[in-house]
Design a protein around this motif. Structure first.
Motif, PDB file in Angstrom:
ATOM      1  N   CYS A 115      95.254  45.661  48.055  1.00 11.05           N
ATOM      2  CA  CYS A 115      94.152  45.761  49.021  1.00 11.05           C
ATOM      3  C   CYS A 115      94.604  45.447  50.437  1.00 11.05           C
ATOM      4  O   CYS A 115      93.797  45.057  51.279  1.00 11.05           O
ATOM      5  N   HIS A 116      95.877  45.617  50.701  1.00 13.47           N
ATOM      6  CA  HIS A 116      96.390  45.327  52.046  1.00 13.47           C
ATOM      7  C   HIS A 116      95.726  46.256  53.060  1.00 13.47           C
ATOM      8  O   HIS A 116      95.556  47.457  52.811  1.00 13.47           O
ATOM      9  N   PRO A 117      95.326  45.732  54.222  1.00 15.20           N
ATOM     10  CA  PRO A 117      94.628  46.563  55.214  1.00 15.20           C
ATOM     11  C   PRO A 117      95.460  47.712  55.758  1.00 15.20           C
ATOM     12  O   PRO A 117      94.909  48.628  56.381  1.00 15.20           O
ATOM     13  N   ALA A 118      96.790  47.691  55.544  1.00 14.03           N
ATOM     14  CA  ALA A 118      97.611  48.809  55.996  1.00 14.03           C
ATOM     15  C   ALA A 118      97.377  50.057  55.160  1.00 14.03           C
ATOM     16  O   ALA A 118      97.742  51.161  55.565  1.00 14.03           O
ATOM     17  N   LEU A 119      96.766  49.902  53.972  1.00 11.64           N
ATOM     18  CA  LEU A 119      96.479  51.027  53.097  1.00 11.64           C
ATOM     19  C   LEU A 119      95.078  51.564  53.366  1.00 11.64           C
ATOM     20  O   LEU A 119      94.202  50.837  53.818  1.00 11.64           O
ATOM     21  N   THR A 120      94.861  52.833  53.059  1.00 12.95           N
ATOM     22  CA  THR A 120      93.523  53.409  53.207  1.00 12.95           C
ATOM     23  C   THR A 120      92.613  52.847  52.120  1.00 12.95           C
ATOM     24  O   THR A 120      93.085  52.436  51.050  1.00 12.95           O
ATOM     25  N   PRO A 121      91.295  52.826  52.347  1.00 14.88           N
ATOM     26  CA  PRO A 121      90.386  52.353  51.290  1.00 14.88           C
ATOM     27  C   PRO A 121      90.568  53.103  49.980  1.00 14.88           C
ATOM     28  O   PRO A 121      90.500  52.504  48.904  1.00 14.88           O
ATOM     29  N   ALA A 122      90.800  54.422  50.053  1.00 10.24           N
ATOM     30  CA  ALA A 122      90.996  55.198  48.826  1.00 10.24           C
ATOM     31  C   ALA A 122      92.230  54.721  48.074  1.00 10.24           C
ATOM     32  O   ALA A 122      92.222  54.588  46.842  1.00 10.24           O
ATOM     33  N   SER A 123      93.314  54.441  48.792  1.00 10.52           N
ATOM     34  CA  SER A 123      94.528  53.945  48.147  1.00 10.52           C
ATOM     35  C   SER A 123      94.326  52.534  47.614  1.00 10.52           C
ATOM     36  O   SER A 123      94.849  52.179  46.549  1.00 10.52           O
ATOM     37  N   GLN A 124      93.588  51.706  48.346  1.00 12.71           N
ATOM     38  CA  GLN A 124      93.313  50.344  47.879  1.00 12.71           C
ATOM     39  C   GLN A 124      92.596  50.374  46.532  1.00 12.71           C
ATOM     40  O   GLN A 124      92.970  49.653  45.589  1.00 12.71           O
ATOM     41  N   ARG A 154      97.528  60.289  45.440  1.00  9.25           N
ATOM     42  CA  ARG A 154      96.929  59.187  46.179  1.00  9.25           C
ATOM     43  C   ARG A 154      97.616  57.863  45.841  1.00  9.25           C
ATOM     44  O   ARG A 154      97.933  57.062  46.729  1.00  9.25           O
ATOM     45  N   ILE A 155      97.846  57.638  44.566  1.00  7.93           N
ATOM     46  CA  ILE A 155      98.523  56.410  44.145  1.00  7.93           C
ATOM     47  C   ILE A 155      99.959  56.399  44.641  1.00  7.93           C
ATOM     48  O   ILE A 155     100.459  55.364  45.115  1.00  7.93           O
ATOM     49  N   SER A 156     100.631  57.538  44.571  1.00  7.03           N
ATOM     50  CA  SER A 156     102.017  57.617  45.037  1.00  7.03           C
ATOM     51  C   SER A 156     102.120  57.339  46.531  1.00  7.03           C
ATOM     52  O   SER A 156     103.037  56.644  46.987  1.00  7.03           O
ATOM     53  N   ARG A 157     101.151  57.861  47.306  1.00  4.64           N
ATOM     54  CA  ARG A 157     101.162  57.592  48.750  1.00  4.64           C
ATOM     55  C   ARG A 157     100.970  56.108  49.026  1.00  4.64           C
ATOM     56  O   ARG A 157     101.586  55.559  49.948  1.00  4.64           O
ATOM     57  N   GLY A 158     100.100  55.458  48.249  1.00  6.92           N
ATOM     58  CA  GLY A 158      99.901  54.029  48.435  1.00  6.92           C
ATOM     59  C   GLY A 158     101.168  53.246  48.158  1.00  6.92           C
ATOM     60  O   GLY A 158     101.545  52.346  48.913  1.00  6.92           O
ATOM     61  N   ALA A 183      89.047  42.135  52.140  1.00  8.83           N
ATOM     62  CA  ALA A 183      89.474  43.460  51.686  1.00  8.83           C
ATOM     63  C   ALA A 183      89.414  43.553  50.169  1.00  8.83           C
ATOM     64  O   ALA A 183      88.964  44.563  49.612  1.00  8.83           O
ATOM     65  N   VAL A 184      89.852  42.504  49.479  1.00 11.64           N
ATOM     66  CA  VAL A 184      89.799  42.484  48.020  1.00 11.64           C
ATOM     67  C   VAL A 184      88.347  42.597  47.536  1.00 11.64           C
ATOM     68  O   VAL A 184      88.021  43.398  46.651  1.00 11.64           O
ATOM     69  N   LEU A 185      87.467  41.801  48.123  1.00  9.81           N
ATOM     70  CA  LEU A 185      86.066  41.816  47.701  1.00  9.81           C
ATOM     71  C   LEU A 185      85.415  43.164  48.004  1.00  9.81           C
ATOM     72  O   LEU A 185      84.596  43.655  47.209  1.00  9.81           O
ATOM     73  N   HIS A 186      85.765  43.758  49.131  1.00  9.34           N
ATOM     74  CA  HIS A 186      85.186  45.051  49.481  1.00  9.34           C
ATOM     75  C   HIS A 186      85.591  46.121  48.464  1.00  9.34           C
ATOM     76  O   HIS A 186      84.762  46.944  48.039  1.00  9.34           O
ATOM     77  N   VAL A 187      86.861  46.111  48.050  1.00  8.69           N
ATOM     78  CA  VAL A 187      87.318  47.088  47.068  1.00  8.69           C
ATOM     79  C   VAL A 187      86.583  46.887  45.739  1.00  8.69           C
ATOM     80  O   VAL A 187      86.119  47.849  45.118  1.00  8.69           O
ATOM     81  N   LEU A 188      86.445  45.641  45.294  1.00 11.08           N
ATOM     82  CA  LEU A 188      85.747  45.377  44.046  1.00 11.08           C
ATOM     83  C   LEU A 188      84.278  45.783  44.144  1.00 11.08           C
ATOM     84  O   LEU A 188      83.696  46.309  43.179  1.00 11.08           O
TER      85      LEU A 188
END
Length: 416
Positions: A115-124, A154-158, A183-188
C-alpha cells in the motif's frame, strides 16, 4: 466447500512467510513464487506426515531454499548477496538475524509495502489481495471484473514499481507512519466496499471480498491494537456486513434497508461492532472510520426503520463533513436531513451537489433524489430520477431495483 484447518493455517501463514523472505532477500516477485511452492509442498506433505511443531519456520525454510535456487539460476552469487543486502532493513529496524524471534510477524510491513503511496490505488489493491490476502491472480481479476491478463499486468507493474523505486521493506518512519497506515486502511475499505456493493456485474454482493477485507482488518488491528481508526474500520465493516443476509431477496433482488427483515441481521457481528465503537471513540482523536462506524451502529441498534434515530445520524454526518470534502458523505447527510427534518430540506441539500463533477456519473445522487421526490408524492419527478439512476448504474441488481421502482410509479400513475 469449507476449508480444512490445515488450509486455514496455510492461508494465515502465507503473508508472514512472504514478509520474512522479502525482508531477508528482497525480490518481491521471486519471493512470492518461492512461497507458493512452499505452500504446495506443505499441502502435499502435512496431511501425510503431520503439521510440524513450528509450521511457520518449516515454510520459511522450504521457501528460502527454493528462493536461493531461483536466485542462483538467474544471477551470480555475489550479485545475489549484494542485492539482498540492499533490501535488508537498517539496523534501527532489524536486529541481527541470530537475535530476531523466529515467530516475528512481518505481515504489517508487507501491507505497508503493498500500500505504498508510490503505487497507484489499483496496484495497491491488487498487490494486497495477491500477496497478503493470498488470492490468485485469477481470483483478483474476477473480483474486479477484468481479464486475468489485465490483472497480471497490473500486478506486474506494481512489483516493477517496487523494484525500480528502491522501496524498502521496512516500517515507515515516524513522519510517514500516519499516511502509510491511512493508505492501508483505505485499500481495505475499498476492498470491502467492492464486495458489499460491487460496481458492476450480475450480483450485488461478493461475500469472499467482504470476508477477506474483514480478515485482513482484524490482522491489522491485532498488530496495531491502539489505533482507534483501525478499530473503527473493523467496527464499520462488521456493522455493515451484519445486514448482508437481509439485503438480497429470494430472487437476487436488492432490498433497501427500510424494508429489510432485521431478524436476519447478524446479531453477533452487531454486538462486536458496537463494542468496538465504544472502545475506539473515547481514545480520540475521532476519525472518519470511527464516525461511519458510529452511524452504522445507530442503524443496526434501531429495532425498526421507523425507530431509527435520524437526528443523531444527521449530527454524526455533520461532524464527518467537517473532516473531509467528500461528496458521498454530503449526499448521505442530505438523506439523513430529509429523514429528520423533512424531504424538502434534503432535496435542497441534494441540489447543492448537482454541480459536483465527482458525482456526475454516480447513480446514487439521482437515486436519492428519486426517493425523496417519492416521499413527498412527486411521482413523475421520482420516476424520471429512478430511470436516470438506473441508466448510470453498472450493477444489474441495482438496475433492476431502480427500474422496478420507476415501473411501480408508472403503474400508480396509470391507476390513479
Amino acid at each position: 466447500m469449507p476449508s480444512t484447518p490445515a488450509e486455514d493455517l496455510l492461508r494465515e501463514l502465507a503473508p508472514q512467510v512472504l514478509g520474512a523472505l522479502v525482508r531477508r532477500f528482497g525480490h518481491f516477485d521471486t519471493a512470492e513464487d518461492a512461497v507458493q511452492e512452499s505452500l504446495i509442498a506443505a499441502a502435499d506433505s502435512w496431511p501425510r506426515d503431520g503439521v510440524p511443531d513450528s509450521p511457520r519456520a518449516w515454510l520459511i525454510t522450504v521457501a528460502s531454499r527454493r528462493l536461493t535456487d531461483l536466485l542462483r539460476r538467474d544471477q551470480a552469487r555475489a550479485r545475489r548477496e549484494e542485492t539482498a543486502a540492499r533490501w535488508m532493513l537498517p539496523e534501527q529496524w532489524l536486529a541481527p538475524a541470530a537475535d530476531r524471534r523466529q515467530d516475528a510477524d512481518d505481515t504489517l510491513i508487507l501491507l505497508f509495502l503493498c500500500c505504498h503511496p508510490a503505487l497507484t490505488p489499483a496496484s495497491q489493491i491488487a498487490l494486497t489481495l495477491r500477496a497478503v490476502g493470498g488470492l490468485s491472480t485469477a481470483e483478483v481479476a474476477r473480483a474486479f471484473l477484468v481479464p486475468e491478463a489485465t490483472m497480471t499486468r497490473r500486478i506486474s507493474r506494481g512489483k516493477q514499481r517496487i523494484r525500480d523505486s528502491g522501496l524498502r521493506f521496512a516500517p515507515p518512519t515516524a513522519a510517514e507512519r500516519a499516511d502509510r497506515v491511512a493508505a492501508v486502511l483505505h485499500v481495505l475499505y475499498l476492498v470491502f466496499t467492492e464486495g458489499y456493493a460491487r460496481t458492476a456485474g450480475p450480483g450485488l454482493l461478493r461475500a469472499d471480498l467482504t470476508a477477506e477485507a474483514i480478515r485482513l482488518t482484524r490482522l491489522v488491528r491485532r498488530l496495531l491494537p491502539d489505533d482507534p481508526e483501525v478499530t473503527g474500520l473493523l467496527a464499520l465493516m462488521l456493522l455493515t456486513d451484519a445486514r448482508a443476509p437481509a439485503r438480497i431477496g429470494p430472487h437476487g433482488e436488492l432490498v433497501p434497508m427500510a424494508e429489510q427483515d432485521r431478524a436476519r441481521w447478524r446479531a453477533d457481528q452487531i454486538a462486536e461492532g458496537v463494542a468496538l465503537v465504544g472502545e475506539a471513540l473515547p481514545r480520540g482523536p475521532v476519525g472518519p472510520y470511527q464516525l461511519q462506524a458510529a452511524i452504522a451502529a445507530v442503524h443496526d441498534e434501531a429495532p425498526s426503520a421507523a425507530a431509527t434515530d435520524w437526528a443523531q445520524i444527521t449530527a454524526l454526518y455533520e461532524v464527518l463533513l467537517g473532516l473531509s470534502d467528500n461528496p458521498v458523505v454530503a449526499l448521505n447527510h442530505a438523506v439523513a436531513v430529509a429523514m429528520s427534518r423533512g424531504a424538502r430540506a434534503g432535496l435542497a441539500l441534494l441540489a447543492d451537489l448537482d454541480g459536483d463533477t465527482r458525482l456526475a456519473d454516480d447513480p446514487r445522487l439521482p437515486a436519492a433524489r428519486a426517493h425523496l421526490w417519492e416521499l413527498i408524492g412527486e411521482r413523475a419527478a421520482a420516476r424520471e430520477a429512478y430511470r436516470m439512476a438506473a441508466a448510470r448504474s453498472t450493477n444489474l441488481a441495482q438496475q433492476r431495483y431502480l427500474n422496478a421502482r420507476a415501473d411501480a410509479l408508472a403503474d400508480d400513475a396509470a391507476t390513479g
